[in-house]
Motif scaffolding. Structure first.
Motif, PDB file in Angstrom:
ATOM      1  N   GLY A  34       0.818  -1.193   0.000  1.00  0.00           N
ATOM      2  CA  GLY A  34       0.000   0.000   0.000  1.00  0.00           C
ATOM      3  C   GLY A  34       0.855   1.247   0.000  1.00  0.00           C
ATOM      4  O   GLY A  34       2.046   1.208   0.285  1.00  0.00           O
ATOM      5  N   ARG A  35       0.237   2.360  -0.296  1.00  0.00           N
ATOM      6  CA  ARG A  35       0.955   3.636  -0.354  1.00  0.00           C
ATOM      7  C   ARG A  35       0.970   4.295   1.017  1.00  0.00           C
ATOM      8  O   ARG A  35      -0.041   4.390   1.685  1.00  0.00           O
ATOM      9  CB  ARG A  35       0.283   4.570  -1.342  1.00  0.00           C
ATOM     10  N   SER A  36       2.134   4.712   1.421  1.00  0.00           N
ATOM     11  CA  SER A  36       2.279   5.506   2.633  1.00  0.00           C
ATOM     12  C   SER A  36       3.210   6.662   2.301  1.00  0.00           C
ATOM     13  O   SER A  36       3.499   6.903   1.132  1.00  0.00           O
ATOM     14  CB  SER A  36       2.827   4.663   3.784  1.00  0.00           C
ATOM     15  N   ARG A  37       3.704   7.369   3.297  1.00  0.00           N
ATOM     16  CA  ARG A  37       4.555   8.525   3.036  1.00  0.00           C
ATOM     17  C   ARG A  37       5.813   8.163   2.253  1.00  0.00           C
ATOM     18  O   ARG A  37       6.299   8.927   1.455  1.00  0.00           O
ATOM     19  CB  ARG A  37       4.962   9.178   4.346  1.00  0.00           C
ATOM     20  N   GLY A  38       6.334   6.980   2.483  1.00  0.00           N
ATOM     21  CA  GLY A  38       7.565   6.573   1.816  1.00  0.00           C
ATOM     22  C   GLY A  38       7.347   5.934   0.464  1.00  0.00           C
ATOM     23  O   GLY A  38       8.299   5.512  -0.172  1.00  0.00           O
ATOM     24  N   GLY A  39       6.125   5.834   0.006  1.00  0.00           N
ATOM     25  CA  GLY A  39       5.840   5.198  -1.273  1.00  0.00           C
ATOM     26  C   GLY A  39       5.163   3.851  -1.069  1.00  0.00           C
ATOM     27  O   GLY A  39       4.511   3.610  -0.062  1.00  0.00           O
ATOM     28  N   LEU A  40       5.341   2.963  -2.020  1.00  0.00           N
ATOM     29  CA  LEU A  40       4.724   1.646  -1.968  1.00  0.00           C
ATOM     30  C   LEU A  40       5.463   0.800  -0.928  1.00  0.00           C
ATOM     31  O   LEU A  40       6.667   0.576  -1.049  1.00  0.00           O
ATOM     32  CB  LEU A  40       4.796   0.981  -3.339  1.00  0.00           C
ATOM     33  N   SER A  41       4.752   0.358   0.103  1.00  0.00           N
ATOM     34  CA  SER A  41       5.429  -0.368   1.177  1.00  0.00           C
ATOM     35  C   SER A  41       4.459  -1.307   1.890  1.00  0.00           C
ATOM     36  O   SER A  41       3.271  -1.337   1.589  1.00  0.00           O
ATOM     37  CB  SER A  41       6.011   0.615   2.194  1.00  0.00           C
ATOM     38  N   CYS A  42       5.007  -2.050   2.823  1.00  0.00           N
ATOM     39  CA  CYS A  42       4.194  -2.915   3.677  1.00  0.00           C
ATOM     40  C   CYS A  42       4.697  -2.766   5.106  1.00  0.00           C
ATOM     41  O   CYS A  42       5.771  -2.239   5.346  1.00  0.00           O
ATOM     42  CB  CYS A  42       4.264  -4.365   3.219  1.00  0.00           C
ATOM     43  N   GLU A  43       3.901  -3.237   6.050  1.00  0.00           N
ATOM     44  CA  GLU A  43       4.263  -3.178   7.461  1.00  0.00           C
ATOM     45  C   GLU A  43       4.271  -4.583   8.032  1.00  0.00           C
ATOM     46  O   GLU A  43       3.458  -5.412   7.659  1.00  0.00           O
ATOM     47  CB  GLU A  43       3.245  -2.352   8.247  1.00  0.00           C
ATOM     48  N   ILE A  44       5.197  -4.812   8.945  1.00  0.00           N
ATOM     49  CA  ILE A  44       5.224  -6.060   9.693  1.00  0.00           C
ATOM     50  C   ILE A  44       4.747  -5.733  11.098  1.00  0.00           C
ATOM     51  O   ILE A  44       5.364  -4.939  11.797  1.00  0.00           O
ATOM     52  CB  ILE A  44       6.638  -6.659   9.739  1.00  0.00           C
ATOM     53  N   HIS A  45       3.633  -6.299  11.498  1.00  0.00           N
ATOM     54  CA  HIS A  45       3.116  -6.148  12.853  1.00  0.00           C
ATOM     55  C   HIS A  45       3.538  -7.390  13.621  1.00  0.00           C
ATOM     56  O   HIS A  45       3.284  -8.514  13.191  1.00  0.00           O
ATOM     57  CB  HIS A  45       1.596  -5.998  12.849  1.00  0.00           C
ATOM     58  N   LEU A  46       4.181  -7.173  14.744  1.00  0.00           N
ATOM     59  CA  LEU A  46       4.855  -8.254  15.432  1.00  0.00           C
ATOM     60  C   LEU A  46       4.464  -8.289  16.904  1.00  0.00           C
ATOM     61  O   LEU A  46       4.328  -7.249  17.538  1.00  0.00           O
ATOM     62  CB  LEU A  46       6.365  -8.009  15.314  1.00  0.00           C
ATOM     63  N   ALA A  47       4.275  -9.485  17.421  1.00  0.00           N
ATOM     64  CA  ALA A  47       4.139  -9.695  18.862  1.00  0.00           C
ATOM     65  C   ALA A  47       5.313 -10.558  19.276  1.00  0.00           C
ATOM     66  O   ALA A  47       5.519 -11.646  18.724  1.00  0.00           O
ATOM     67  CB  ALA A  47       2.820 -10.377  19.197  1.00  0.00           C
ATOM     68  N   GLY A  48       6.114 -10.064  20.201  1.00  0.00           N
ATOM     69  CA  GLY A  48       7.314 -10.777  20.619  1.00  0.00           C
ATOM     70  C   GLY A  48       7.234 -11.199  22.065  1.00  0.00           C
ATOM     71  O   GLY A  48       6.455 -10.658  22.855  1.00  0.00           O
ATOM     72  N   GLU A  49       8.079 -12.160  22.463  1.00  0.00           N
ATOM     73  CA  GLU A  49       8.025 -12.682  23.816  1.00  0.00           C
ATOM     74  C   GLU A  49       9.022 -12.012  24.737  1.00  0.00           C
ATOM     75  O   GLU A  49       9.092 -12.338  25.900  1.00  0.00           O
ATOM     76  CB  GLU A  49       8.224 -14.192  23.827  1.00  0.00           C
ATOM     77  N   GLY A  50       9.797 -11.087  24.278  1.00  0.00           N
ATOM     78  CA  GLY A  50      10.687 -10.350  25.154  1.00  0.00           C
ATOM     79  C   GLY A  50      12.145 -10.638  24.907  1.00  0.00           C
ATOM     80  O   GLY A  50      12.986  -9.795  25.151  1.00  0.00           O
ATOM     81  N   GLY A  51      12.510 -11.798  24.464  1.00  0.00           N
ATOM     82  CA  GLY A  51      13.908 -12.132  24.223  1.00  0.00           C
ATOM     83  C   GLY A  51      14.267 -12.042  22.760  1.00  0.00           C
ATOM     84  O   GLY A  51      15.056 -12.830  22.257  1.00  0.00           O
ATOM     85  N   ARG A  52      13.673 -11.102  22.052  1.00  0.00           N
ATOM     86  CA  ARG A  52      13.865 -10.921  20.610  1.00  0.00           C
ATOM     87  C   ARG A  52      13.481 -12.167  19.828  1.00  0.00           C
ATOM     88  O   ARG A  52      14.168 -12.585  18.906  1.00  0.00           O
ATOM     89  CB  ARG A  52      15.300 -10.500  20.298  1.00  0.00           C
ATOM     90  N   ARG A  53      12.346 -12.728  20.202  1.00  0.00           N
ATOM     91  CA  ARG A  53      11.801 -13.872  19.481  1.00  0.00           C
ATOM     92  C   ARG A  53      10.340 -13.597  19.179  1.00  0.00           C
ATOM     93  O   ARG A  53       9.533 -13.419  20.083  1.00  0.00           O
ATOM     94  CB  ARG A  53      11.942 -15.134  20.318  1.00  0.00           C
ATOM     95  N   PRO A  54       9.954 -13.557  17.896  1.00  0.00           N
ATOM     96  CA  PRO A  54       8.572 -13.233  17.534  1.00  0.00           C
ATOM     97  C   PRO A  54       7.608 -14.384  17.810  1.00  0.00           C
ATOM     98  O   PRO A  54       7.939 -15.546  17.631  1.00  0.00           O
ATOM     99  CB  PRO A  54       8.663 -12.939  16.039  1.00  0.00           C
ATOM    100  N   LEU A  55       6.410 -14.010  18.255  1.00  0.00           N
ATOM    101  CA  LEU A  55       5.339 -14.985  18.451  1.00  0.00           C
ATOM    102  C   LEU A  55       4.362 -14.975  17.291  1.00  0.00           C
ATOM    103  O   LEU A  55       3.894 -16.021  16.863  1.00  0.00           O
ATOM    104  CB  LEU A  55       4.592 -14.692  19.750  1.00  0.00           C
TER     105      LEU A  55
END
Length: 191
Positions: A34-55
């Motif tokens: 999708g278009r945002s301020r930086g142009g065509l891009s995407c977002e990664i929405h992340l839930a992590g457990e605290g030790g730099r490991r994504p859930l």
């Protein structure tokens, strides 16, 4: 006598300009672009457990807001219990940024009895004060717990050590989700 114009351009000026589009060109909603301020891009929405490991990982177009993705990300959390039984679906504590501070998100967290540390944006704080007693009570905010929120940012930076995640040359969203999932598995396998 002058020669032909360079690069095959003609000397006559094109007076008929193409009509401008009044609405943006539609894209496929399942591609996560999708278009945002930086142009065509995407977002990664992340839930992590605290030790730099994504859930959980969610891929969304760049112009979509963060607050609605918070609830979707929480619904995807499944942590298996070592002795069997139902998997854990509720974190002990959630740390979010100002983008996650919406009435809908806070109500959802309260309903599921999830403790959270989310700062209140300045405009929401001013609106609450302006309304006086009807504005509700101030949100609880612990600065010491909020300092741990950078672990999510560091997790995303670790994911971006994989060039395929950082550049997103994948056209299809399901392929990019697989790429980000493989990168997150590599984070879990690190000692």
């Amino acid at each position: 006598m002058p020669g032909p114009p360079a690069c095959g351009r003609s000397l006559t000026k094109n007076t008929a300009s193409p009509a401008k589009r009044s609405t943006p060109r539609q894209h496929r909603p399942d591609e996560g672009l999708g278009r945002s301020r930086g142009g065509l891009s995407c977002e990664i929405h992340l839930a992590g457990e605290g030790g730099r490991r994504p859930l959980t990982l969610l891929i969304a177009p760049g112009q979509w807001g963060d607050s609605p993705r918070l609830i979707q990300g929480l619904e995807r959390i499944r942590v298996e219990r070592p002795g069997g039984g139902h998997p854990r679906t509720r974190p002990d504590h959630l740390g979010g940024d100002k983008a996650h501070s919406s009435r809908r998100s806070r109500c959802h967290l309260r309903r599921r009895q999830i403790k959270h540390t989310i700062p209140e944006p300045r405009d929401e704080r001013a609106n609450r004060r302006r309304r006086g007693g009807r504005g509700g009570r101030p949100v609880g905010f612990d600065k010491e717990i909020y300092k741990r929120r950078n672990e999510v940012e560091r997790t995303i930076n670790q994911l971006k050590h994989s060039r395929a995640v950082a550049t997103r040359y994948d056209k299809r969203a399901y392929v990019f989700t697989g790429t980000a999932t493989v990168a997150s598995i590599r984070l879990w396998l690190k000692p």
